[in-house]
Design an enzyme around this catalytic site. Structure first.
Site, short mmCIF file in Angstrom:
data_model
loop_
_atom_site.label_atom_id
_atom_site.label_comp_id
_atom_site.label_asym_id
_atom_site.label_seq_id
_atom_site.Cartn_x
_atom_site.Cartn_y
_atom_site.Cartn_z
N GLY A 78 -1.67 9.93 -8.10
CA GLY A 78 -2.23 9.63 -9.41
C GLY A 78 -1.73 8.32 -9.99
CG ASN A 105 -2.92 -1.96 -5.32
OD1 ASN A 105 -3.20 -1.32 -6.33
ND2 ASN A 105 -3.63 -1.90 -4.21
CB CYS A 136 -7.08 5.02 -6.68
SG CYS A 136 -6.01 6.48 -6.66
CB ILE A 197 -11.15 2.44 4.29
CG1 ILE A 197 -10.38 3.33 5.27
CG2 ILE A 197 -12.39 1.88 4.89
CD1 ILE A 197 -11.15 4.50 5.87
CG ASN A 198 -7.63 3.60 -1.35
OD1 ASN A 198 -6.87 4.51 -1.02
ND2 ASN A 198 -7.44 2.90 -2.45
N GLY A 271 0.08 2.15 6.76
CA GLY A 271 0.26 2.96 5.56
C GLY A 271 1.12 4.18 5.80
#
Lengths: 309, 260
Positions: A78, A105, A136, A197-198, A271
């Site tokens: 979040g 970011n 997000c 990509i996210n 990541g």
């Protein structure tokens, strides 16, 4: 006597952003970098991408925020972050001491917030580029709301571009119907690169309790499970746009990075793999360099987009 | 607190420690064992050779440091990761990161109670061993006798409680604590210290008992974690009015901060 082969040139450029090597660590997986001091040779990374920074502090989502899934994980952090002011005061002093590129970011609830963040970070010593998070999946307002509409995505990109002299990367969401259309509009806004990509929106349920395994019910899927989706996105978008693409999604080893590069990525981001092995990105870099040498290539750039379809 | 290191740790031994699928994993991990403090934890890969599935490292409290070169971890075999770990033969190597987090901070003197619920015994055994020679009592509860881990070799007084009465007192371990605190002379309360680990309702009850008695208490919290190093914010939750990371600011917190 034959000369030992020269080491491949690993330098890459993403628009106006020049990197010593193509392996970055992805936003949200590397904190503010100091968490890995002593465990990882930070200066050897191509770039550090910070956790997302908003104008005001964000507390993030309820627990649990992490759920392991087949060959991957869901998260619903979040966008917890201390806000712009505290970021600059408390996190930048360490980051600016690194001998690697620092990409901040940024995320906002409105186009104006993105522009204000971009303008404010322009003058901050040690910031080398911005990565605009319009993807997000874990917050209601902002985030993915901008990333799932080509017009809104391009508007944010253009506003950020106009507000700063820093190189601008835009991180796109795979949770869309027509990624190429969105990517094309964002590229046309004059950004330096696209990051693909996210996370993919996902959900997991504990069948015994009947409750979602995340406090926020829905979260973002990452890890090896999403690599084919990311490679496809990189392949499609890099063929459709002129700007460089940064591949991100499911990279745990050098071969995964090579796959992204072959698909069309100029650089890559590691990541979730960092959660398993803090030094995963450096392992990727070393392996990629060795691989390029075995192929007899003089630079990483020569491998970009070499998939033969 | 010394900086964590990442090593390949060799499995020395996997052995059952209770009848209910609780096992102890002993690892050769000198750099981690020497730096470890009670209450700290490690992140352990769920198998050798970097499996992609299961994907994440597992957080485990350090249960014992039997000698300066090795560590013991205690866990229940409940899922894919723990099943894999419990099946490792001696000689297998597992990536290990640690020691991590903030451990217990007991006072230099005064009476100490260790309150363990179920697998909450894991970090408290280490603390008990480090406090050997001091007036330490272990109050240890579990659902049933079969879930209790042997406390043999731990040089402190042990009182047991089980939900079904198959060992020790019938009822929650917090009743043992309530009785102990009631016997504590007023003058001793400021010097006394409680370290607790176990299910959150037990920790909350213990925090309340200690607060009312004026006794300092620390609790060790559990959380789902991805990184264990403070980077991912996966384990952060509001504690003391601000988000705190269980892995970095904890896992041991002042009980009054967690349960005000």
């Amino acid at each position: 006597m034959s000369q030992p082969p020269a080491r491949p040139d690993m330098r890459v450029t993403l628009g106006r952003l020049a990197l010593e090597n193509p392996v970055m660590v992805a936003s949200g997986t590397f904190g503010w970098a100091h968490e890995y001091q002593g465990l990882v040779r930070l200066d050897a990374l191509g770039a550090v991408v910070t956790k997302g920074v908003s104008l005001a502090p964000r507390l993030g989502n309820p627990q649990p925020r992490i759920a392991e899934t087949p060959a991957g994980m869901l998260n619903s952090i979040g966008l917890q972050n201390p806000g712009l002011e505290a970021f600059v005061a408390e996190k930048m002093p360490f980051l600016r001491g690194l001998r690697t590129a620092v990409v901040v970011n940024i995320l906002g609830d409105t186009v104006e917030e993105y522009a204000r963040l971009a303008a404010a970070l322009d003058g901050v010593d040690g910031v080398d580029a911005l990565e605009v998070n319009i993807s997000c999946p874990n917050v209601r307002a902002g985030g993915i709301a901008f990333g799932s509409d080509a017009g809104a995505a391009a508007e944010v990109a253009a506003a950020v571009r106009a507000a700063t002299r820093l190189p601008v990367l835009v991180k796109l969401s795979p949770n869309v119907t027509d990624l190429v259309a969105i990517a094309s509009r964002v590229a046309a806004a004059g950004v330096d690169g696209l990051v693909l990509i996210n996370t993919l929106r996902g959900m997991a349920i504990d069948v015994w309790t009947g409750r979602p395994r995340l406090g926020n019910a829905i979260g973002g899927l990452s890890g090896p499970a999403i690599r084919p989706v990311a490679v496809r996105a990189v392949f499609e978008v890099s063929r459709a746009v002129e700007v460089p693409v940064v591949g991100c999604g499911g990279i745990t080893g050098w071969a995964d990075a090579a796959e992204h590069v072959r698909a069309g990525a100029t650089a890559v981001q590691v990541g979730s793999a960092t959660f398993r092995d803090p030094a995963a990105a450096l392992g990727v870099l070393e392996g990629l360099e060795r691989f390029l040498g075995e192929l007899g290539l003089g630079s990483c750039r020569e491998l970009v987009g070499t998939v033969q379809v | 607190m010394s900086a964590p290191v990442q090593i390949q740790a060799e499995v020395l031994l996997v052995e059952p420690r209770a009848r209910q699928r609780i096992v102890c994993l002993r690892l050769h991990a000198p750099a981690v064992a020497r730096a470890a403090r009670p209450g700290q934890f490690v992140m352990l890969a769920p198998g050798p050779a970097e499996p992609l599935d299961p994907f994440l490292n597992r957080p485990f409290s350090i249960h014992r440091v039997p000698d300066e070169d090795s560590l013991e971890l205690l866990f229940a075999v409940v899922g894919r990761g723990t099943a894999r770990l419990a099946a490792q033969p001696p000689g297998a190597t597992l990536r290990l990161l640690g020691p991590l987090g903030r451990g217990f901070d007991p006072p230099a003197e005064g009476p100490v109670w260790l309150l363990a619920g179920g697998l909450g015994i894991a970090p408290l055994r280490f603390l008990g061993e480090r406090l050997a020679g001091r007036p330490v009592r272990l109050l240890y509860g579990a659902g049933t006798a079969e879930a209790l881990v042997s406390t043999a070799g731990l040089a402190c007084r042990v009182e047991l409680a089980t939900d079904d009465g198959t060992a020790g007192r019938r009822g929650p371990a917090t009743e043992l604590l309530a009785a102990a605190l009631a016997e504590l002379p007023e003058a001793e309360r400021a010097r006394a210290y409680v370290a607790a680990c176990g299910p959150e309702p037990m920790l909350a009850a213990a925090a309340g008992l200690c607060r009312r008695a004026g006794v300092r208490a620390e609790v060790s919290l559990e959380a789902h974690m991805a990184c264990g190093t403070g980077a991912c914010m996966g384990c952060a939750r509001p504690i003391g009015g601000r988000p705190q990371r269980v892995c970095a600011e904890g896992p041991v917190f002042d009980a009054r901060e967690v349960y005000p």
